[in-house]
Write an enzyme that holds these catalytic residues in place. Structure first.
Site, PDB file in Angstrom:
ATOM      1  N   ARG A 181      39.661 108.812  25.913  1.00  0.00           N
ATOM      2  CA  ARG A 181      40.695 108.745  24.886  1.00  0.00           C
ATOM      3  C   ARG A 181      40.638 109.950  23.958  1.00  0.00           C
ATOM      4  O   ARG A 181      39.622 110.632  23.860  1.00  0.00           O
ATOM      5  CB  ARG A 181      40.552 107.454  24.076  1.00  0.00           C
ATOM      6  N   LYS A 326      44.117 100.688  24.858  1.00  0.00           N
ATOM      7  CA  LYS A 326      43.583 100.646  23.517  1.00  0.00           C
ATOM      8  C   LYS A 326      44.674 100.789  22.451  1.00  0.00           C
ATOM      9  O   LYS A 326      44.520 100.319  21.322  1.00  0.00           O
ATOM     10  CB  LYS A 326      42.484 101.699  23.334  1.00  0.00           C
ATOM     11  N   HIS A 345      36.773  93.506  19.221  1.00  0.00           N
ATOM     12  CA  HIS A 345      36.381  94.387  20.325  1.00  0.00           C
ATOM     13  C   HIS A 345      35.098  93.800  20.917  1.00  0.00           C
ATOM     14  O   HIS A 345      33.995  94.201  20.575  1.00  0.00           O
ATOM     15  CB  HIS A 345      36.144  95.808  19.811  1.00  0.00           C
ATOM     16  N   SER A 363      31.379 101.505  22.894  1.00  0.00           N
ATOM     17  CA  SER A 363      31.522 101.891  24.289  1.00  0.00           C
ATOM     18  C   SER A 363      30.153 102.176  24.929  1.00  0.00           C
ATOM     19  O   SER A 363      29.332 102.902  24.360  1.00  0.00           O
ATOM     20  CB  SER A 363      32.399 103.137  24.349  1.00  0.00           C
ATOM     21  N   LYS A 367      29.088  95.463  26.861  1.00  0.00           N
ATOM     22  CA  LYS A 367      30.028  94.335  26.776  1.00  0.00           C
ATOM     23  C   LYS A 367      30.455  93.859  28.167  1.00  0.00           C
ATOM     24  O   LYS A 367      30.380  92.677  28.483  1.00  0.00           O
ATOM     25  CB  LYS A 367      31.289  94.725  25.979  1.00  0.00           C
ATOM     26  N   THR A 368      30.902  94.805  28.979  1.00  0.00           N
ATOM     27  CA  THR A 368      31.388  94.429  30.313  1.00  0.00           C
ATOM     28  C   THR A 368      30.224  93.975  31.196  1.00  0.00           C
ATOM     29  O   THR A 368      30.287  92.927  31.844  1.00  0.00           O
ATOM     30  CB  THR A 368      32.126  95.620  30.963  1.00  0.00           C
ATOM     31  N   ASP A 382      36.502  92.749  27.053  1.00  0.00           N
ATOM     32  CA  ASP A 382      36.666  93.801  26.043  1.00  0.00           C
ATOM     33  C   ASP A 382      37.484  93.454  24.790  1.00  0.00           C
ATOM     34  O   ASP A 382      37.200  93.973  23.732  1.00  0.00           O
ATOM     35  CB  ASP A 382      37.307  95.025  26.715  1.00  0.00           C
ATOM     36  N   ARG A 447      35.607 104.897  35.849  1.00  0.00           N
ATOM     37  CA  ARG A 447      35.972 103.518  35.494  1.00  0.00           C
ATOM     38  C   ARG A 447      36.672 102.785  36.620  1.00  0.00           C
ATOM     39  O   ARG A 447      37.366 103.391  37.430  1.00  0.00           O
ATOM     40  CB  ARG A 447      36.963 103.548  34.316  1.00  0.00           C
TER      41      ARG A 447
HETATM   42  N1  LIG Z   1      19.663  97.136  29.444  1.00  0.00           N
HETATM   43  C1  LIG Z   1      20.958  97.357  29.645  1.00  0.00           C
HETATM   44  N2  LIG Z   1      21.886  96.510  29.125  1.00  0.00           N
HETATM   45  C2  LIG Z   1      23.198  96.737  29.308  1.00  0.00           C
HETATM   46  N3  LIG Z   1      23.698  97.765  30.030  1.00  0.00           N
HETATM   47  C3  LIG Z   1      22.835  98.628  30.603  1.00  0.00           C
HETATM   48  C4  LIG Z   1      21.436  98.460  30.435  1.00  0.00           C
HETATM   49  N4  LIG Z   1      20.820  99.465  31.100  1.00  0.00           N
HETATM   50  C5  LIG Z   1      21.776 100.217  31.657  1.00  0.00           C
HETATM   51  N5  LIG Z   1      23.010  99.735  31.379  1.00  0.00           N
HETATM   52  C6  LIG Z   1      24.290 100.356  31.787  1.00  0.00           C
HETATM   53  O1  LIG Z   1      25.025 100.658  30.616  1.00  0.00           O
HETATM   54  C7  LIG Z   1      26.420 100.551  30.843  1.00  0.00           C
HETATM   55  C8  LIG Z   1      27.058  99.545  29.892  1.00  0.00           C
HETATM   56  O2  LIG Z   1      28.459  99.741  29.972  1.00  0.00           O
HETATM   57  P1  LIG Z   1      29.591  98.665  29.790  1.00  0.00           P
HETATM   58  O3  LIG Z   1      30.664  98.940  30.791  1.00  0.00           O
HETATM   59  O4  LIG Z   1      29.051  97.290  29.784  1.00  0.00           O
HETATM   60  O5  LIG Z   1      30.094  99.126  28.358  1.00  0.00           O
HETATM   61  P2  LIG Z   1      31.106  98.423  27.367  1.00  0.00           P
HETATM   62  O6  LIG Z   1      30.330  97.941  26.191  1.00  0.00           O
HETATM   63  O7  LIG Z   1      31.884  97.421  28.110  1.00  0.00           O
HETATM   64  O8  LIG Z   1      31.995  99.683  26.910  1.00  0.00           O
HETATM   65  P3  LIG Z   1      33.586  99.954  26.868  1.00  0.00           P
HETATM   66  O9  LIG Z   1      34.103  99.322  25.613  1.00  0.00           O
HETATM   67  O10 LIG Z   1      33.681 101.424  26.847  1.00  0.00           O
HETATM   68  O11 LIG Z   1      34.174  99.355  28.088  1.00  0.00           O
HETATM   69  C9  LIG Z   1      26.593 100.110  32.289  1.00  0.00           C
HETATM   70  O12 LIG Z   1      26.817 101.246  33.070  1.00  0.00           O
HETATM   71  C10 LIG Z   1      25.231  99.469  32.603  1.00  0.00           C
HETATM   72  O13 LIG Z   1      24.890  99.527  33.967  1.00  0.00           O
HETATM   73  O1  LIG Z   2      39.155 102.619  25.720  1.00  0.00           O
HETATM   74  C1  LIG Z   2      38.510 103.120  26.629  1.00  0.00           C
HETATM   75  O2  LIG Z   2      38.806 104.167  27.202  1.00  0.00           O
HETATM   76  C2  LIG Z   2      37.307 102.443  27.120  1.00  0.00           C
HETATM   77  C3  LIG Z   2      36.881 101.384  26.234  1.00  0.00           C
HETATM   78  O3  LIG Z   2      36.968 100.230  26.545  1.00  0.00           O
HETATM   79  C4  LIG Z   2      36.341 101.784  24.918  1.00  0.00           C
HETATM   80  O4  LIG Z   2      36.168 102.986  24.681  1.00  0.00           O
HETATM   81  O5  LIG Z   2      36.070 100.886  24.113  1.00  0.00           O
HETATM   82 CA   LIG Z   3      33.988  97.484  28.885  1.00  0.00          CA
HETATM   83 MN   LIG Z   4      36.296  98.810  24.960  1.00  0.00          MN
END
Ligand SMILES: Nc1ncnc2c1ncn2[C@@H]1O[C@H](COP(=O)(O)OP(=O)(O)OP(=O)(O)O)[C@@H](O)[C@H]1O
Ligand SMILES: O=C([O-])CC(=O)C(=O)O
Ligand SMILES: [Ca+2]
Ligand SMILES: [Mn+2]
Length: 663
Positions: A181, A326, A345, A363, A367-368, A382, A447
């Site tokens: 973004r 977003k 979020h 990010s 979360k995911t 998310d 992604r």
């Molecule tokens: N101990 C851990 N706990 C959680 N995630 C981990 C850990 N170790 C490594 N990771 C890695 O960290 C990343 C966490 O990313 P995730 O997609 O869950 O982010 P998000 O919070 O959903 O962010 P976004 O809002 O950008 O989608 C993944 O690639 C996951 O494999």
């Molecule tokens: O918005 C994006 O590109 C990915 C996301 O989920 C974040 O940054 O929270």
């Molecule tokens: Ca996510």
């Molecule tokens: Mn997000």
């Protein structure tokens, strides 16, 4: 044995032997011939027309009633799309026609309505009809409306460079020059109402633009879209809470964008689509086309503009699809609190007993990854709403990070990467089309966007009761926050408003300094109102429904980045399990210095020594120094919030201020 006219023995197949006709002659072709007389006819037989979608409601006995209403419905739909695409400086919307311009003539063979474009006529009683004054009003805008994933695959592969089918059936795409973004290029129209209502100024993500500039950019986007051979239009929903559902229309130029939003927003049923009517919010995505840098307020060739009064968003100069996702989230952060609903979020899942957990975090904090849990039902990964009736997912899909994705550690996400899934910016073998998830050649932010039902234990509809646990995730690359701590309400508010994580910028050679990021409400880039408004709502809801707050460090253990390592995902999962099961509520706790966090002394399946970070650092002096450094950053960050009162209760405000680090 039968013989052919040239006297050679006929080669008999097994089928021919057993399939004798009355006259005793064997046919070498056991299936009936095709009915088509020409190749075109043959091809037209291949595709059956979709069933008529209008259920016959009244006048069910007359076939004409149904046919008419279907035609009328289609006309109204086109009229609505034409209105969306109308230039504001010309008198009428464009002539819109459904279908791919490349497919002219095909429909005729199938007895479908004439392929000759049936434009929407606009009657403007006060305007004397004149000859069209610009070339753009002479041309048709072809609309590809709510195409299916299969149709979008074909469009992408045929017309968009960088589109490929991977070995598991996902659609690999490139998002272009932008692979993330562009928050500094986001603009919000500041008018009388939004000047009062929104959060502006220092720390706010809302950078102002005026109405006129918005219209200039809107016109640029609309003219660009109308100049194309065809545009994609998606009509979809946001929010699984049907009482508070928002109708969105996304107009875009790329099949990639249309499929991305098909996956990420809620997909209407045929019936819901028929009753769709006028959208509540419209996105004009002209991302391939730059904004004009001579335009006031523009500081680059990228502009992402939101106009709350017009209920519109314009995208110029970035094809990163996450801007749409977003951008809409930002709109929900404005619309929902007005209805007393908190937008979050966060990820969200539910145990088999109905216990709901929220996962907040910036990010990349998990979360995911952590809300996608084989033993629990996934409500969403998310974006959520918390209303008086419980939680609801805003979206219809998930958007998972793919870097270093492994089948073993994240099986559900791995298996969701199949036909229908959009895979952004990944690298794959040019022959086998097998994806190499470790490859960062295009970007580290690779992604996958897939519909939520691709996760086998998704909870559909994506709603649940009030949360029992609120888990704040931080990826602390300083390695000083404990893997898990239990928070009281003021601490939960303190850490929610702080919204801390520490990522490591640039992972190439050499040890880099971790970079602390503070993002209010774990999503400062998307909030519209002052953070304390959201925080007050969260405090009130947590208190009312008895939710417990937790801080989980998914980052470094055994030293800071470069010395220690990121805590193993299986350990984090065990910690999360212990929160869900209630085991951690009854554990023994001790209090840490400086941050004053309550940490459990043991958790089943986890080496106890890692629970207090000081044990894992060999250099205790360095630990203390790093701890104080981080605490200082928290304090400094919180200064801007100290003056605001959270809720009506000033004693809570004082408690929140006291709930931060003490040193
Ligand atoms: N101990 C851990 N706990 C959680 N995630 C981990 C850990 N170790 C490594 N990771 C890695 O960290 C990343 C966490 O990313 P995730 O997609 O869950 O982010 P998000 O919070 O959903 O962010 P976004 O809002 O950008 O989608 C993944 O690639 C996951 O494999
Ligand atoms: O918005 C994006 O590109 C990915 C996301 O989920 C974040 O940054 O929270
Ligand atoms: Ca996510
Ligand atoms: Mn997000």
């Amino acid at each position: 044995m039968a013989s052919t006219p040239n006297g050679l023995a006929r080669i008999e197949t097994h089928g021919a032997k057993t399939k004798k006709h009355e006259n005793g002659i064997c046919h070498d072709d056991s299936s009936a011939p095709v009915r088509a007389q020409t190749i075109d006819e043959l091809h037209s037989l291949q595709r059956k027309r979709s069933a008529p979608t209008t259920p016959i409601k009244d006048g069910a006995s007359s076939p004409f009633a149904a046919a008419l209403s279907e035609e009328e419905r289609q006309r109204q739909q086109l009229q609505s799309i034409s209105a969306s695409l109308a230039s504001l400086t010309r008198e009428t919307g464009p002539k819109v026609v459904r279908g791919d311009p490349a497919r002219k003539g095909e429909a005729a063979a199938k007895g479908a309505p004439s392929p000759h474009p049936q434009p929407v006529h606009h009657h403007h009683p006060h305007v004397t009809p004149t000859i069209a004054v610009s070339d753009s009003s002479l041309k048709f805008t072809h609309v590809l409306y709510n195409l299916s994933p299969a149709e979008l695959y074909e469009q992408a592969i045929k017309y968009e460079k960088g589109s490929f089918i991977t070995s598991t059936g996902a659609l690999a795409t490139l998002s272009g020059a932008k692979t993330g973004r562009s928050p500094r290029d986001k603009r919000i129209v500041k008018d009388e109402a939004s000047a009062q209502e929104l959060w502006w100024g220092k720390g706010s993500p809302n950078i102002e633009m005026d109405e006129h500039t918005f219209l200039t950019n809107r016109e640029r986007a609309v003219d660009y879209l109308n100049s194309l051979d065809k545009v994609f239009v998606n009509d979809q929903f946001l929010n699984w809470d049907t009482e508070n559902r928002i109708k969105v229309r996304i107009i875009s130029a790329r099949a990639y964008h249309s499929l991305f939003m098909h996956n990420m927003c809620i997909r209407p049923t045929e019936e819901e689509l028929e009753e769709f009517g006028t959208p509540d919010f419209t996105i004009y995505n002209a991302g391939q086309f730059p904004c004009n840098r001579y335009t006031h307020y523009m500081t680059s060739s990228t502009s992402v503009d939101i106009n709350l009064a017009r209920r519109e968003m314009v995208i110029l100069g970035t094809q990163y699809a996450g801007e749409m996702k977003k951008g809409l989230f930002g709109v929900m952060h404005y619309l929902m609190p007005r209805r007393g609903i908190l937008s979050l979020h966060s990820g969200c899942n539910m145990g088999k007993q109905g216990d709901v957990a929220l996962f907040f975090g910036l990010s990349g904090t998990g979360k995911t990854t952590l809300s996608t849990d084989h033993n629990r039902l996934l409500i969403g990964d998310d974006e959520h709403c918390w209303s008086d009736t419980g939680v609801s997912n805003i979206e219809g899909g998930c958007y998972a990070k793919c870097i270093d994705l492994s089948q073993e550690k994240e099986p559900d996400i791995w298996n969701a990467i199949k036909f229908g899934t959009v895979l952004e910016n990944v690298v794959f073998d040019e022959h086998t089309r097998e994806v190499d998830y470790t490859d960062k050649s295009v970007t580290e932010n690779t992604r996958a966007a897939y519909p939520i039902e691709y996760i086998p234990n998704a909870k559909i509809p994506c709603v649940g009761p009030h949360p029992k646990n609120v888990i704040l995730l931080a990826c602390d690359a300083f390695g000083v926050l404990p893997p898990v701590s239990k928070l009281n309400l003021p601490q939960t508010m303190y850490h929610f408003i702080s919204g801390y994580t520490a990522l490591v910028a640039g992972t190439e050679d050499g040890i880099k300094e971790p970079q602390a990021t503070f993002s209010a409400c774990f999503g400062a880039a998307f909030i519209m109102l002052h953070p304390t408004k959201y925080a007050a709502m969260l405090a009130e809801k947590m208190q009312k429904y008895g939710a417990t707050g937790w801080l989980v460090n998914t980052g470094w253990s055994g030293g800071r980045y470069g010395v220690g390592k990121r805590i193993r995902l299986p350990y984090t999962r065990k910690i999360i399990d212990a929160i869900h099961s209630g085991e951690l509520l009854t554990a023994n706790y001790k209090k840490t210095e400086v941050f004053g966090l309550e940490i459990p002394t043991e958790i089943d399946g986890i080496p106890s020594e890692i629970l207090d970070p000081i044990n894992t650092w060999t250099d205790k002096g360095a630990y203390k120094e790093t701890l104080l450094k981080l605490a200082g950053l928290f304090k400094k960050n919180f200064e801007v919030f100290a003056n605001y009162k959270i809720g009506g209760d000033s004693s809570l405000t004082d408690k929140i201020l006291a709930a931060g680090p003490n040193f």
